[in-house]
Design an enzyme around this catalytic site. Structure first.
Site, PDB file in Angstrom:
ATOM      1  N   ILE A 152       7.512   7.633  16.941  1.00 49.37           N
ATOM      2  CA  ILE A 152       7.111   8.332  15.707  1.00 49.37           C
ATOM      3  C   ILE A 152       5.808   9.114  15.885  1.00 49.37           C
ATOM      4  O   ILE A 152       5.714  10.276  15.502  1.00 49.37           O
ATOM      5  CB  ILE A 152       6.941   7.343  14.528  1.00 49.37           C
ATOM      6  N   ARG A 191      -8.743  -0.711   4.257  1.00 49.02           N
ATOM      7  CA  ARG A 191      -7.849   0.312   3.702  1.00 49.02           C
ATOM      8  C   ARG A 191      -6.489  -0.287   3.351  1.00 49.02           C
ATOM      9  O   ARG A 191      -5.822   0.207   2.440  1.00 49.02           O
ATOM     10  CB  ARG A 191      -7.625   1.427   4.733  1.00 49.02           C
ATOM     11  N   CYS A 197      -5.261  13.074  12.758  1.00 42.43           N
ATOM     12  CA  CYS A 197      -5.848  11.761  12.515  1.00 42.43           C
ATOM     13  C   CYS A 197      -5.752  11.007  13.828  1.00 42.43           C
ATOM     14  O   CYS A 197      -5.193  11.509  14.802  1.00 42.43           O
ATOM     15  CB  CYS A 197      -5.135  11.033  11.389  1.00 42.43           C
ATOM     16  N   LYS A 225       0.835  -1.210   0.000  1.00 33.19           N
ATOM     17  CA  LYS A 225       0.000   0.000   0.000  1.00 33.19           C
ATOM     18  C   LYS A 225       0.865   1.253   0.000  1.00 33.19           C
ATOM     19  O   LYS A 225       0.646   2.167  -0.794  1.00 33.19           O
ATOM     20  CB  LYS A 225      -0.896   0.001   1.248  1.00 33.19           C
ATOM     21  N   ASN A 226       1.854   1.292   0.904  1.00 33.44           N
ATOM     22  CA  ASN A 226       2.634   2.522   1.051  1.00 33.44           C
ATOM     23  C   ASN A 226       3.630   2.762  -0.084  1.00 33.44           C
ATOM     24  O   ASN A 226       4.254   3.818  -0.142  1.00 33.44           O
ATOM     25  CB  ASN A 226       3.365   2.529   2.396  1.00 33.44           C
ATOM     26  N   ARG A 231      -4.967  10.434   4.347  1.00 34.55           N
ATOM     27  CA  ARG A 231      -3.924  11.458   4.446  1.00 34.55           C
ATOM     28  C   ARG A 231      -2.917  11.388   3.304  1.00 34.55           C
ATOM     29  O   ARG A 231      -2.354  12.398   2.902  1.00 34.55           O
ATOM     30  CB  ARG A 231      -3.147  11.267   5.754  1.00 34.55           C
ATOM     31  N   ASP A 290       4.550   0.937  12.089  1.00 33.64           N
ATOM     32  CA  ASP A 290       3.386   0.223  11.550  1.00 33.64           C
ATOM     33  C   ASP A 290       3.329  -1.237  11.992  1.00 33.64           C
ATOM     34  O   ASP A 290       2.370  -1.944  11.660  1.00 33.64           O
ATOM     35  CB  ASP A 290       3.381   0.298  10.008  1.00 33.64           C
ATOM     36  N   ARG A 304       0.206  14.873  12.997  1.00 30.53           N
ATOM     37  CA  ARG A 304       0.722  14.632  11.650  1.00 30.53           C
ATOM     38  C   ARG A 304       0.702  15.858  10.727  1.00 30.53           C
ATOM     39  O   ARG A 304       0.002  15.878   9.715  1.00 30.53           O
ATOM     40  CB  ARG A 304      -0.023  13.461  11.014  1.00 30.53           C
ATOM     41  N   PRO A 305       1.475  16.877  11.055  1.00 30.76           N
ATOM     42  CA  PRO A 305       1.549  18.055  10.180  1.00 30.76           C
ATOM     43  C   PRO A 305       2.278  17.752   8.870  1.00 30.76           C
ATOM     44  O   PRO A 305       2.908  16.700   8.731  1.00 30.76           O
ATOM     45  CB  PRO A 305       2.335  19.073  11.013  1.00 30.76           C
ATOM     46  N   VAL A 306       2.169  18.683   7.897  1.00 32.95           N
ATOM     47  CA  VAL A 306       2.860  18.512   6.609  1.00 32.95           C
ATOM     48  C   VAL A 306       3.771  19.703   6.331  1.00 32.95           C
ATOM     49  O   VAL A 306       4.051  20.037   5.180  1.00 32.95           O
ATOM     50  CB  VAL A 306       1.856  18.303   5.432  1.00 32.95           C
ATOM     51  N   ASP A 307       4.241  20.337   7.401  1.00 38.69           N
ATOM     52  CA  ASP A 307       5.084  21.530   7.254  1.00 38.69           C
ATOM     53  C   ASP A 307       6.355  21.260   6.446  1.00 38.69           C
ATOM     54  O   ASP A 307       6.837  22.132   5.723  1.00 38.69           O
ATOM     55  CB  ASP A 307       5.428  22.094   8.638  1.00 38.69           C
ATOM     56  N   GLN A 308       6.893  20.048   6.551  1.00 42.95           N
ATOM     57  CA  GLN A 308       8.148  19.749   5.838  1.00 42.95           C
ATOM     58  C   GLN A 308       7.927  19.678   4.326  1.00 42.95           C
ATOM     59  O   GLN A 308       8.798  20.047   3.540  1.00 42.95           O
ATOM     60  CB  GLN A 308       8.759  18.436   6.329  1.00 42.95           C
TER      61      GLN A 308
HETATM   62  C1  UD1 Z   1       4.220   7.115   6.410  1.00 45.87           C
HETATM   63  C2  UD1 Z   1       3.397   5.872   6.188  1.00 45.87           C
HETATM   64  C3  UD1 Z   1       2.793   5.397   7.496  1.00 45.87           C
HETATM   65  C4  UD1 Z   1       3.884   5.222   8.553  1.00 45.87           C
HETATM   66  C5  UD1 Z   1       4.732   6.479   8.674  1.00 45.87           C
HETATM   67  C6  UD1 Z   1       5.931   6.293   9.580  1.00 45.87           C
HETATM   68  C7  UD1 Z   1       2.628   6.155   3.900  1.00 45.87           C
HETATM   69  C8  UD1 Z   1       1.497   6.436   2.976  1.00 45.87           C
HETATM   70  N1  UD1 Z   1       2.355   6.201   5.227  1.00 45.87           N
HETATM   71  O1  UD1 Z   1       3.334   8.130   6.898  1.00 45.87           O
HETATM   72  O2  UD1 Z   1       2.119   4.152   7.259  1.00 45.87           O
HETATM   73  O3  UD1 Z   1       3.270   4.964   9.799  1.00 45.87           O
HETATM   74  O4  UD1 Z   1       5.236   6.854   7.372  1.00 45.87           O
HETATM   75  O5  UD1 Z   1       6.718   5.245   9.162  1.00 45.87           O
HETATM   76  O6  UD1 Z   1       3.726   5.881   3.478  1.00 45.87           O
HETATM   77  N2  UD1 Z   1       6.014  15.107  10.505  1.00 45.87           N
HETATM   78  C9  UD1 Z   1       6.007  16.471  10.754  1.00 45.87           C
HETATM   79  N3  UD1 Z   1       5.945  17.334   9.678  1.00 45.87           N
HETATM   80  C10 UD1 Z   1       5.903  16.884   8.390  1.00 45.87           C
HETATM   81  C11 UD1 Z   1       5.921  15.500   8.157  1.00 45.87           C
HETATM   82  C12 UD1 Z   1       5.984  14.629   9.231  1.00 45.87           C
HETATM   83  O7  UD1 Z   1       6.029  16.926  11.896  1.00 45.87           O
HETATM   84  O8  UD1 Z   1       5.843  17.705   7.475  1.00 45.87           O
HETATM   85  C13 UD1 Z   1       6.100  14.162  11.647  1.00 45.87           C
HETATM   86  C14 UD1 Z   1       4.834  13.306  11.798  1.00 45.87           C
HETATM   87  O9  UD1 Z   1       3.836  13.969  12.526  1.00 45.87           O
HETATM   88  C15 UD1 Z   1       5.377  12.081  12.486  1.00 45.87           C
HETATM   89  C16 UD1 Z   1       6.791  11.938  11.888  1.00 45.87           C
HETATM   90  O10 UD1 Z   1       7.116  13.225  11.379  1.00 45.87           O
HETATM   91  O11 UD1 Z   1       5.474  12.291  13.861  1.00 45.87           O
HETATM   92  C17 UD1 Z   1       6.919  10.915  10.787  1.00 45.87           C
HETATM   93  O12 UD1 Z   1       5.858  11.071   9.875  1.00 45.87           O
HETATM   94  P1  UD1 Z   1       5.958  10.660   8.340  1.00 45.87           P
HETATM   95  O13 UD1 Z   1       7.149   9.830   8.085  1.00 45.87           O
HETATM   96  O14 UD1 Z   1       5.783  11.901   7.521  1.00 45.87           O
HETATM   97  O15 UD1 Z   1       4.651   9.767   8.169  1.00 45.87           O
HETATM   98  P2  UD1 Z   1       3.815   9.656   6.852  1.00 45.87           P
HETATM   99  O16 UD1 Z   1       4.707   9.864   5.700  1.00 45.87           O
HETATM  100  O17 UD1 Z   1       2.565  10.469   6.983  1.00 45.87           O
END
Ligand code: UD1
Length: 416
Positions: free
Chosen positions: A326, A396, A116, A22-23, A92, A304, A121-125
């Site tokens: 994480i 899912r 969630c 899936k991922n 997401r 996971d 789980r922000p997307v600031d990066q």
């Molecule tokens: C992906 C996987 C998910 C897995 C996770 C961690 C997919 C579709 N999903 O989720 O199954 O559990 O990796 O291995 O591949 N963070 C920030 N800002 C950002 C991005 C991330 O603060 O812009 C934080 C997140 O809140 C979290 C950590 O960084 O605490 C890691 O998150 P991330 O690796 O981004 O998870 P996903 O890519 O969403």
């Protein structure tokens, strides 16, 4: 709403084929947005998240052909580079269209995912990286609005290791002008799989799988064919299910090398595990030993798989400490496991699990995808019947779950 009924006590034995990841499928399907030519993907798992993403891509103007596990996408003209809230809130990973749309269309409007069940789980990066590549980004009315004429290569250092963040930026950089280096990049096997697909499409990428990925942008990408890698979390989940029941199974179509941390822990628990490149064989002892673990980015133990190992520890000999580093709220399965008689004590991001002699069947509620998997494992070893509600989470991420479990001898059925 569908429920799963499990009659505990059956020892899992036999062979099962693992599906595509899936991922890996989610980012790789988004990569089709980067080319005007058709891209064909094989080993695409039939999962709800994949259906959601295809619906989203279709809305944008992508032509979709799907037959069995083969999907062809043609993003000739993208009429609407928008990911609406209604879709992003259900999945997401929809955020993965952001980088490709910014690079290909010079414009994108993608809903902020919001929180969630497992954390903020922000997307600031993702946003910071695109800005460093010259994009103008505004966050307005709950949407990320990106504008860029042509993205420019840049040196990007993410504040933390982010999987989808690395993937979004790698896709965007593939069509940027000049060289991008992503430092502190995620090293997950799914990042490598995406890079291989992009390379097949004509991208110039080096270092995927290390923490520094170098991408030299090209003006356009072409059509290609790519096979999605095997799902390492599905693999790990079946290994845990067999281990918990004292079973013996053979999983085919796997990528054993992507599961080192998980296999090590299963061996520590007393299982005999033999991994060949695409087959894993596991034989479990009659009672497992408790194993402590700490989740961290790849190649360390995956978050996971944390819930599934908590389920194992519930019936193992001894006590284990599980640290989740994480996500801040990823122990919701613990309270449901307690309803089955588990002895778990949570303190912040640490759970202490003391093995009990037996769990007892009860009605429990699935709260997220991997939490649901842990409840299935617990249900398989609990005395009597366990009813798992809200199993839409499982659909899912696990293809033909009941069928695969039943093939291994589990007594499981879905009721509407
Ligand atoms: C992906 C996987 C998910 C897995 C996770 C961690 C997919 C579709 N999903 O989720 O199954 O559990 O990796 O291995 O591949 N963070 C920030 N800002 C950002 C991005 C991330 O603060 O812009 C934080 C997140 O809140 C979290 C950590 O960084 O605490 C890691 O998150 P991330 O690796 O981004 O998870 P996903 O890519 O969403």
């Amino acid at each position: 709403m569908d429920k799963l009924l499990i009659e505990g006590g059956a020892r899992l034995t036999g062979e099962v084929a693992v599906s595509g990841a899936k991922n890996a499928a989610l980012p790789i399907l988004c990569a089709a947005l980067l080319s005007a030519e058709p891209v064909t993907f094989t080993n695409v798992p039939r999962l709800r998240d994949v259906g959601t993403l295809l619906a989203l891509l279709g809305r944008m103007g992508v032509r979709i052909e799907r037959e069995g596990d083969t999907v062809t996408l043609e993003a000739g003209a993208l009429t609407e580079p928008v990911a609406p809230y209604e879709m992003v809130k259900t999945m997401r990973a929809s955020i993965l269209v952001l980088g490709p749309l910014a690079a290909r269309c010079g414009e994108a409007r993608v809903s902020l995912p919001g929180g969630c069940a497992i954390g903020a789980r922000p997307v600031d990066q993702h946003i910071k990286g695109l800005q460093a590549m010259g994009a103008e980004v505004a966050v307005e009315h709950g949407y990320i609005h990106v504008r860029a004429s042509r993205l420019k290569g840049a040196r990007l250092v993410t504040d933390m290791v982010t999987v989808t963040g690395t993937e979004n930026l790698m896709m965007a950089a593939s069509l940027a002008e000049g060289v991008t280096v992503i430092e502190n990049a995620a090293r997950e096997p799914e990042v490598i799989d995406l890079a291989n697909c992009l390379i097949a499409m004509g991208a110039n990428i080096r270092g995927a799988g290390s923490d520094a990925i170098r991408i030299e942008g090209v003006p356009r990408l072409r059509g290609a064919r790519h096979r999605i890698m095997p799902d390492r979390i599905e693999t790990g989940t079946y290994l845990c299910a067999a281990a918990a029941t004292g079973g013996e199974i053979r999983l085919t179509g796997v990528q054993a090398a992507s599961l080192d941390a998980v296999i090590d822990k299963l061996a520590e628990a007393g299982c005999t595990v033999r991994g060949e490149p695409s087959v894993i064989h596991l034989r479990a002892p009659s009672r497992l030993a408790a194993v402590s673990l700490r989740t961290a980015p790849y190649p360390a133990f995956p978050t996971d798989m944390q819930a599934q190992f908590m389920a194992l520890n519930c019936v193992a000999d001894g006590a284990a400490m599980i640290r989740e580093t994480i996500f801040e709220n990823r122990f919701m399965h613990a309270v449901e496991l307690q309803r089955l008689g588990a002895d778990i004590h949570i303190d912040g991001n640490t759970a202490v699990v003391r093995g009990v002699d037996r769990l007892q069947g009860a009605t429990v509620m699935a709260t997220d995808l991997r939490a649901s998997a842990s409840l299935i494992i617990a249900g398989l070893v609990a005395e009597g019947q366990t009813t798992i509600e809200r199993i839409y989470h499982l659909d899912r991420g696990y293809e033909r779950l009941e069928e695969k479990l039943a093939a291994l001898g589990a007594k499981v059925r879905r009721i509407a």
